[in-house]
Design a protein around this motif. Sequence first.
Motif, short mmCIF file in Angstrom:
data_model
loop_
_atom_site.label_atom_id
_atom_site.label_comp_id
_atom_site.label_asym_id
_atom_site.label_seq_id
_atom_site.Cartn_x
_atom_site.Cartn_y
_atom_site.Cartn_z
N TYR A 3 59.08 54.48 13.05
CA TYR A 3 58.50 55.81 13.21
C TYR A 3 57.03 55.82 12.80
N THR A 4 56.73 55.22 11.64
CA THR A 4 55.35 55.22 11.14
C THR A 4 54.42 54.47 12.08
N GLN A 5 54.86 53.33 12.59
CA GLN A 5 54.03 52.56 13.53
C GLN A 5 53.77 53.35 14.80
N LEU A 6 54.80 53.98 15.34
CA LEU A 6 54.64 54.75 16.57
C LEU A 6 53.77 55.97 16.33
N ARG A 7 53.92 56.63 15.19
CA ARG A 7 53.09 57.78 14.85
C ARG A 7 51.62 57.36 14.73
N ASN A 8 51.39 56.20 14.10
CA ASN A 8 50.02 55.70 13.97
C ASN A 8 49.42 55.38 15.32
N GLU A 9 50.24 54.85 16.23
CA GLU A 9 49.75 54.56 17.58
C GLU A 9 49.40 55.85 18.31
N VAL A 10 50.25 56.87 18.16
CA VAL A 10 49.95 58.18 18.77
C VAL A 10 48.63 58.71 18.22
N MET A 11 48.44 58.64 16.90
CA MET A 11 47.21 59.15 16.29
C MET A 11 46.00 58.33 16.73
N HIS A 12 46.20 57.04 16.94
CA HIS A 12 45.11 56.20 17.42
C HIS A 12 44.63 56.66 18.80
N TYR A 13 45.57 56.90 19.70
CA TYR A 13 45.21 57.31 21.06
C TYR A 13 44.87 58.80 21.16
N VAL A 42 47.21 74.89 16.93
CA VAL A 42 47.18 73.48 17.30
C VAL A 42 45.88 73.21 18.05
N TYR A 43 44.99 72.46 17.39
CA TYR A 43 43.69 72.14 17.98
C TYR A 43 43.56 70.67 18.34
N ASN A 44 44.54 69.86 17.94
CA ASN A 44 44.52 68.44 18.27
C ASN A 44 45.94 67.91 18.15
N VAL A 45 46.11 66.64 18.47
CA VAL A 45 47.44 66.03 18.47
C VAL A 45 48.01 66.00 17.05
N ILE A 66 54.98 61.96 23.57
CA ILE A 66 53.57 62.27 23.32
C ILE A 66 52.70 61.09 23.74
N LEU A 67 53.10 59.89 23.37
CA LEU A 67 52.35 58.70 23.72
C LEU A 67 52.29 58.52 25.23
N VAL A 69 52.29 60.92 27.45
CA VAL A 69 51.35 61.90 28.01
C VAL A 69 49.92 61.47 27.71
N LEU A 70 49.70 60.95 26.51
CA LEU A 70 48.36 60.46 26.19
C LEU A 70 47.97 59.30 27.10
N ASN A 71 49.01 58.59 27.61
CA ASN A 71 48.86 57.55 28.62
C ASN A 71 47.80 56.52 28.25
N PRO A 72 47.95 55.89 27.09
CA PRO A 72 46.95 54.89 26.71
C PRO A 72 47.07 53.64 27.56
N PRO A 73 45.96 52.91 27.71
CA PRO A 73 46.06 51.63 28.43
C PRO A 73 46.95 50.69 27.64
N ASN A 74 47.69 49.85 28.33
CA ASN A 74 48.61 48.88 27.72
C ASN A 74 49.71 49.56 26.91
N SER A 75 50.06 50.80 27.27
CA SER A 75 51.12 51.49 26.56
C SER A 75 52.45 50.78 26.78
N ARG A 76 53.27 50.75 25.75
CA ARG A 76 54.59 50.12 25.87
C ARG A 76 55.62 51.09 26.46
N GLN A 77 55.21 52.31 26.73
CA GLN A 77 56.16 53.34 27.18
C GLN A 77 56.17 53.39 28.71
N GLN A 78 56.69 52.35 29.38
CA GLN A 78 56.64 52.33 30.84
C GLN A 78 57.65 53.25 31.50
N ASN A 79 58.70 53.64 30.80
CA ASN A 79 59.74 54.44 31.44
C ASN A 79 59.43 55.93 31.46
#
Length: 195
Positions: A3-13, A42-45, A66-67, A69-79
């Motif tokens: 959870y923490t890693q995925l949340r950090n990735e969301v915050m990064h993007y 809500v003013y940001n992610v 959320i990740l 929708v943010l659609n980062p390059p090289n995202s692991r969320q292909q589905n």
Amino acid sequence: MSYTQLRNEVMHYSALCSIQTLNLLKHLFADRVNSIRRLDNVYNVGDLLNALEKRNIVDLQCLSEILGVLNPPNSRQQNYTQPAANNIDLNPHIRNVTRETLTAEPDVSRRKEIYDIICSEIGMKWKDFARSLNFSEANVQEVEETDRLFSDRLRKVLACYENMHNGANWSWTPVLDALSKCRRNDLRKQIQTMI
């Protein structure tokens, strides 16, 4: 992934999140947040994640959405397939951003100079200006209670606008539209010559 890693990735993007994408996320999670007042704040992610965490409804699936929708390059969320943004009734300010192509991030000193002019000229119309920049009534009241001078209130409104629209998403268009809505076309024309 934890959870923490995925949340950090969301915050990064989330730094790349445009106002259109944020509005899409707010729309997607409106039923889960189930509070118009909370969504207005809500003013940001990060704010969205906090609202979802307060409701105790954030999990790995939610962060994956959320990740996606943010659609980062090289995202692991292909589905995840991104929802069509044209089905959502976005704010007119957002729909009309392309009307004036002023989306390039301006020089910071020039921006400060323009903000100084706005803060010294608008005066009692600051509430109309803030509402035109999509500030909720609760936010307007909060600014009014914390700052005495109109110029300080406007500086806070403009600072919030900066935070909401940072990076490549920043545009003069909503500011200029807000000046028109509070009947300060003279000020709008002056600022347009400076941009």
